[in-house]
Write an enzyme that holds these catalytic residues in place. Structure first.
Site, short mmCIF file in Angstrom:
data_model
loop_
_atom_site.label_atom_id
_atom_site.label_comp_id
_atom_site.label_asym_id
_atom_site.label_seq_id
_atom_site.Cartn_x
_atom_site.Cartn_y
_atom_site.Cartn_z
CB ILE A 528 37.91 6.57 -10.79
CG1 ILE A 528 37.72 7.44 -11.19
CG2 ILE A 528 36.62 5.01 -11.82
CD1 ILE A 528 37.80 6.93 -13.04
CB CYS A 529 34.31 8.71 -10.40
SG CYS A 529 32.24 10.21 -11.26
CB ALA A 530 30.65 10.00 -7.04
#
Length: 719
Positions: A528-530
């Site tokens: 998730i995210c980066a």
């Protein structure tokens, strides 16, 4: 001749200077700051003009703070560059720190700087109050989008949180950029999502947040076994007499009981309430308000099972978040983000709350549906285990059994739980590192454990406490090496985001090898995210559909079929976008592991969507969790059931019979020898004690005389 006062200024948060100079010197009311270099506390020079400039000004901010000043006190600056072509980049960072009433300044290119630095900046400041007709409130702006691009974006308050070299307690002494302060109190059995979410949200908004342990500053074991280390103890906070703009109490049924029982917390709440400042509670924590006479008669909400205990003293509401004057209340883990953003809105305004929500990719004002009252008359309510007639040991034993663990007994180590057969039969590994995003780490841990998935939290480098991106310290169960050492596989490996954590994932060859093995076995890899940048680095799922935080999109489009969805699934790859999508991400993991019905049940129990009645035999009873299936206690397996609990003889056989009957029945013998039928298994408490050589059993053995029956495992409320 007039006396001249000189004072040496030294900040412990800046690398110690060489013996031939001081970080700063105050002469009367004038502060002279030595030239600062782009070195961190370990005296490591950062790379690149942008990083070095930011570190230089961060160091300068520390020296200013040590002298009781801010950037607004600076009147003269001198900038030395090794290359004047870096002037524009330096200026861009410079204006993040100096935002108005700019000081006088000169900038020069020099032949060479100490330690081959790219930039050095010195300053002169005046110490004291500055009065100017055009001076407006100092306001530093965080640029979170830029923060998540390949460099570490730091500001005076949050600058060093991605690195373990900044002591956590330092932040309590730094003037906050918003000028607001919040106190979050935690205790064993607090609900971890309700702990982490307001900390994360408020710190993003430049609110100074102090996390205080109710009893001490030792690690707190939350309701889903996440260990969080407070900044200080509540005693420390009270003794310092520090004022706060908001006091925040997370829920968790047992944790909230500690709020009710704490006279120290009660006195603090009463004092805070009398000043008209915000008090925010969620889930079962509003019970502490009633205990201390806070806000009586006001509008309020809570987790539905606490409604009966509150409605006689408050104007009880069914809304997800309720604000009445200085009181902000909410319902449960599924409403924690809305609650946190509303606290922020009350502190700093709707524009700031909307800004943070946007950065987190959280959609505000989404209608998830009304929360239905789940406290049915004959449902297995926790209060049945809390009568005055119940022996303390039995109460403790029951609480441990109800919540699927022996967590209340300190002699039961965490590693013990890995030896139990998980009720879902599924196992998950969540890896965390310095700078991981705490909401993206804690949310899947919480939700998967609610879904009866065995979750192991592994520290990337070791099992030492991990400082996350918003300075929440989480203690892993084990190190990554220990997690995989036994050769026991996992059904899913999960990587939370956060720039610092994702960078560590990218650089870890050990993690890369584990991910490749996981992918080759066809098992799930989730990021998730980066964190999807680590998938690319290690060659995982190349060519598949994928998403991420928007700022790392360009790093992924050449290797994946990039999507803008909030959660994207392609085969064994599950990816998502950011903190605001962490619940959806986690529920999708549950769906992939144990099915949509289980994901729906968990969502309902967390108040993420409207609850629906579920048929338990002859009665319609609202259920939050499915029956467990199997629970193993030291090798003794008991089949699925409702956990009815232990009842003292004071309840009488008639009460037991009616309770069991209305819940759908139970096979076995109840009090008075009554026999009940249907889908539960009743086992005498002495039989458990004889067969289960566990710490829970020893508690039960000691205080069994007043009880006739325990039914071992079941569908109970999640708090």
């Amino acid at each position: 001749m007039a006396s001249i006062t000189r004072k040496i200024v030294q900040s412990p948060h800046v690398a110690a200077p060489p013996p031939f100079l001081s970080q700063g010197v105050i002469v009367n009311d004038v502060l002279y700051i030595s030239g600062q270099l782009g070195m961190n506390l370990q005296q490591e020079m950062l790379e690149g003009i942008e990083n070095q400039t930011r570190q230089v000004l961060t160091n300068m901010g520390h020296v200013l703070a040590a002298a009781g000043a801010t950037f607004n006190n600076v009147v003269k600056v001198t900038v030395l560059l090794d290359d004047i072509n870096n002037f524009d980049v330096m200026n861009k960072v410079y204006t993040e720190f100096f935002t108005q009433n700019m000081p006088a300044r000169a900038a020069y290119q020099v032949a060479k700087l100490p330690r081959n630095a790219l930039v050095e900046i010195e300053a002169v400041a005046v110490v004291g109050t500055i009065t100017e007709s055009n001076l407006s409130e100092l306001n530093f702006k965080l640029n979170v989008t830029t923060c998540l691009t390949g460099v570490l974006k730091r500001t005076v308050l949050s600058s060093l949180r991605l690195n373990n070299f900044c002591p956590k307690k330092y932040f309590s002494s730094v003037p906050t950029m918003s000028g607001k302060r919040a106190l979050v109190v935690i205790v064993d059995w607090s609900e971890e999502m309700e702990v982490v979410t307001p900390i994360d949200v408020l710190r993003r908004a430049e609110v100074e947040v102090i996390v205080a342990g109710l009893n001490n500053s030792s690690a707190v074991v939350c309701s889903r076994q996440v260990k969080i280390v407070p900044d200080v103890s509540l005693v420390d906070v009270v003794s310092e007499g520090a004022g706060f703009d908001a006091i925040i109490l997370p829920g968790g049924r047992i944790g909230s009981k500690a709020w009710v029982e704490s006279t120290e917390l009660g006195a603090l709440l009463k004092s805070h309430d009398s000043s008209g400042k915000l008090i925010a509670t969620i889930c079962a924590a509003p019970l502490a308000l009633k205990k201390n006479g806070i806000g009586l008669g006001k509008k309020l909400t809570s987790y539905p099972t606490s409604k009966e205990q509150l409605k006689d003293s408050y104007n009880y509401q069914e809304d997800r978040v309720v604000v009445d004057g200085n009181l902000i209340t909410s319902r449960g883990p599924g409403t924690a983000t809305e609650w946190s953003l509303r606290i922020l809105e009350e502190l700093l305004g709707k524009d700031k709350a909307d800004q943070i929500a946007k950065e987190m990719l959280h959609v505000r004002d989404v209608a998830y549906g009304p929360v239905r009252d789940v406290s049915q008359k004959y449902y297995c309510h926790w209060d049945i285990f809390q009568g005055d007639n119940m022996l303390p040991g039995i109460a403790r034993a029951l609480k441990g059994a109800v919540f699927n663990s022996f967590r209340l007994n300190s002699s039961c180590t965490k590693s013990y739980f890995s030896t139990l057969t998980t009720m879902s039969g599924k196992r998950a590994l969540i890896v965390i590192a310095e700078g991981s995003e705490e909401m993206e780490a804690v949310t899947p841990i919480d939700i998967l454990r609610r879904a009866e998935v065995e979750v192991t939290v592994a520290g990337l480098s070791n099992s030492s406490p991990v400082v996350c991106s918003r300075q929440v310290t989480i203690v892993p169960d084990v190190s990554l090496a220990e997690a995989v050492a036994g050769g026991v596989g996992f059904d899913v490996i999960i990587l939370p985001g956060g720039l610092g954590g994702s960078k560590a994932f990218v650089e870890s060859s050990e993690l890369g090898a584990i991910l490749k093995t996981q992918e080759s076995s066809g098992k799930i890899v989730a990021a998730i995210c980066a964190a999807p940048t680590a998938l690319k680095q290690h060659g995982i799922g190349l060519g598949k559909k994928l998403t991420s935080y928007p700022s790392v999109r360009d790093q992924l489009t050449d290797s994946y079929s990039y999507q803008e969805g909030r959660v994207v699934v392609d085969g064994n790859l599950i990816t998502s976008r950011g903190p605001g999508t962490a619940i959806e991400f986690s529920l999708r993991l549950v769906e992939e592991l144990v099915g949509k019905n289980k994901a729906d049940q968990v969502a309902k129990g967390m108040l993420i969507e409207q609850l629906k009645p579920r048929d338990f035999g002859s009665r319609q009873v609202t259920a939050q969790r499915s029956t467990y299936g199997l629970v193993q206690l030291s090798g003794v397996v008991y089949k699925k059931s409702l956990l009815m609990g232990t009842l003292t003889t004071s309840h009488g056989p008639g009460a037991v019979k009616k309770f069991f009957k209305d819940c759908g029945g139970v096979s076995g013998k109840g009090q008075g020898g009554s026999s009940y039928k249907n889908n539960a298994v009743a086992i005498k408490i002495t039989e458990i004690a004889n067969q289960a050589n566990s710490c829970l059993a020893s508690l039960i053995k000691e205080q069994v005389s007043a009880c006739a029956l325990i039914v071992v495992c079941a569908s109970v409320y999640d708090f």
